[in-house]
Design a protein around this motif. Structure first.
Motif: not given
Length: 448
Positions: A197-218
């Protein structure tokens, strides 16, 4: 592949590939030892076994083990908070030998205390080292732990096991989700451990609030999930891996038991039981008979074979699983539970006469691309009839597909669970988010 390269696949190449008959003999020998230890040192255990007319010497074979009474969490609650304070009569060592305190999360009631000696804590680390190594963690990994370090055991042992393997560990405890994502980016972490649940939540926060795509940018390429069954649910695993561009592996354990099951690099569609350190038995949900055959669901009863301060002997975990038919291609001889934990015996319930596990609903919701990650299930009574409400979120860019998606959702739920649902669509990001274990299934019939 040469002998050296072959053995580098295993943390302990001897016990992880032990022939089945030798593994069973090792388990029986260890079980007799821990039973005798507890009988001789704990008033709680001795009274339990004497009431059943049993002494340690009566256990001679694997089949004899089923005669030993089970321990339930409620029994542990009953004896704790008494002398020797706070652990009560289950403690098998002098208080001064206890070096670690942890407690259960309390999601099913009053937390249970768990004392460990330093030897026990080494055993925790060894259990975790086995699973992390099986999932490909090596000394070149930089491991980020985004969990709140506190009195719950959570990923504490994962932290120490990663160090034991030679990994570089980054404790992200008191950081908030945005700061954790930025720290992962700054330090180029390669691996992570958290609840699905938190792994999905972190990805959502990264995309929506930081403009970071975890798959591409991390740079996270390996994630170990625990605490919930999500990483063994195919549609949830697919979401996790797509969100992070990483391989996701499941692990199962508990504070009062230990880290007893893990998915390996082969991802065989189930979890290995670490049978060198744990005895896991499946019991029929109705009759209590032992299940050795594949494909039959049963309740998991576990013994931690080497835990000394507060032994875990024939613990009724309430988790439900079934054995897989085939061995894993990784070469380990440890048995596999098919598809991971199916649910809990106290969550698997009859609704409108149909036996259902919450994981079946999660599998459907996460298989539809237009829906968000969060959902909630409420079971109530309308007169004498059961009634199910499923709350979901539509992704912001999917409003035009609302009717198609909801039609697919109803069809798939009917097909996979054989039940009808009241579907409620809530605004995106309005359902509860969780950092720890999610509480998405609420059976309100029990409240009258």
């Amino acid at each position: 592949m040469g002998f050296y390269e072959e053995t580098q696949r295993y943390w302990n190449p001897v016990v992880e590939r032990l022939p089945r008959e030798q593994l069973r003999a090792l388990q029986v020998r260890k079980f007799k030892k821990i039973l005798e230890w507890a009988y001789g040192r704990s008033k709680f255990h001795r009274s339990l076994y004497q009431a059943a007319g049993l002494e340690p010497g009566d256990i001679k074979t694997y089949e004899d083990i089923a005669r030993v009474p089970k321990v339930e969490k409620a029994m542990m609650r009953g004896i704790q908070r008494k002398d020797p304070f706070p652990y009560g009569d289950a403690l098998c060592v002098p208080l001064e030998e206890v070096t670690e305190f942890r407690q259960t999360s309390g999601t099913t009631g009053t937390p249970v205390y768990q004392p460990d000696t330093w030897q026990d804590w080494e055993w925790w680390s060894e259990s975790w080292a086995t699973l992390l190594y099986a999932q490909g963690y090596r000394r070149t990994d930089r491991v980020f732990l985004p969990f709140g370090y506190n009195i719950f055991v959570a990923f504490w042992a994962g932290h120490y096991a990663a160090e034991k393997l030679g990994c570089e560990v980054i404790p992200g405890g008191v950081l908030d989700t945005e700061a954790r994502v930025l720290k992962i980016q700054e330090l180029k972490a390669t691996a992570m451990m958290a609840t699905p649940t938190y792994v999905l939540g972190m990805a959502d926060t990264a995309r929506k609030k930081l403009g970071i795509d975890p798959a591409r940018d991390l740079t996270i390429r390996r994630i170990t999930c625990a605490g919930e069954p999500g990483a063994s649910i195919p549609s949830t695993k697919q979401r996790l891996e797509a969100a992070w561009g990483a391989k996701v592996y499941d692990h199962v354990g508990a504070t009062e038991i230990g880290a007893w099951g893990f998915e390996c690099l082969e991802q065989p569609g189930g979890l290995h039981v670490n049978e060198a350190l744990f005895l896991v038995q499946l019991e029929d949900l109705v009759t209590g008979e032992l299940i050795e055959e594949p494909g039959i669901r049963g309740k998991i009863v576990i013994t931690a074979l080497d835990r000394m301060a507060q032994p875990c002997i024939r613990f009724d975990s309430k988790d439900v699983a079934e054995w897989a038919a085939d061995p894993c291609g990784c070469g380990r001889t440890f048995r596999i539970i098919k598809g991971g934990i199916i649910g809990r015996a106290d969550d698997i319930t009859k609704i409108k006469g149909v036996l259902i596990a919450p994981t079946a609903i999660e599998e459907v919701v996460h298989s539809l691309k237009g829906l968000g990650d969060e959902f909630e299930v409420l079971v109530t009574k309308k007169g004498d009839l059961d009634d199910i409400t499923l709350k979901v979120e539509l992704l912001p860019d999917q409003e035009g597909n609302r009717q198609v998606i909801l039609g697919q959702l109803k069809d798939q739920l009917r097909l996979k669970t054989n039940l009808g649902y009241n579907i409620e669509v809530h605004p995106y990001h309005s359902l509860p988010r969780y950092e720890g274990k999610a509480k998405r299934f609420k059976d309100l019939r029990k409240q009258g």
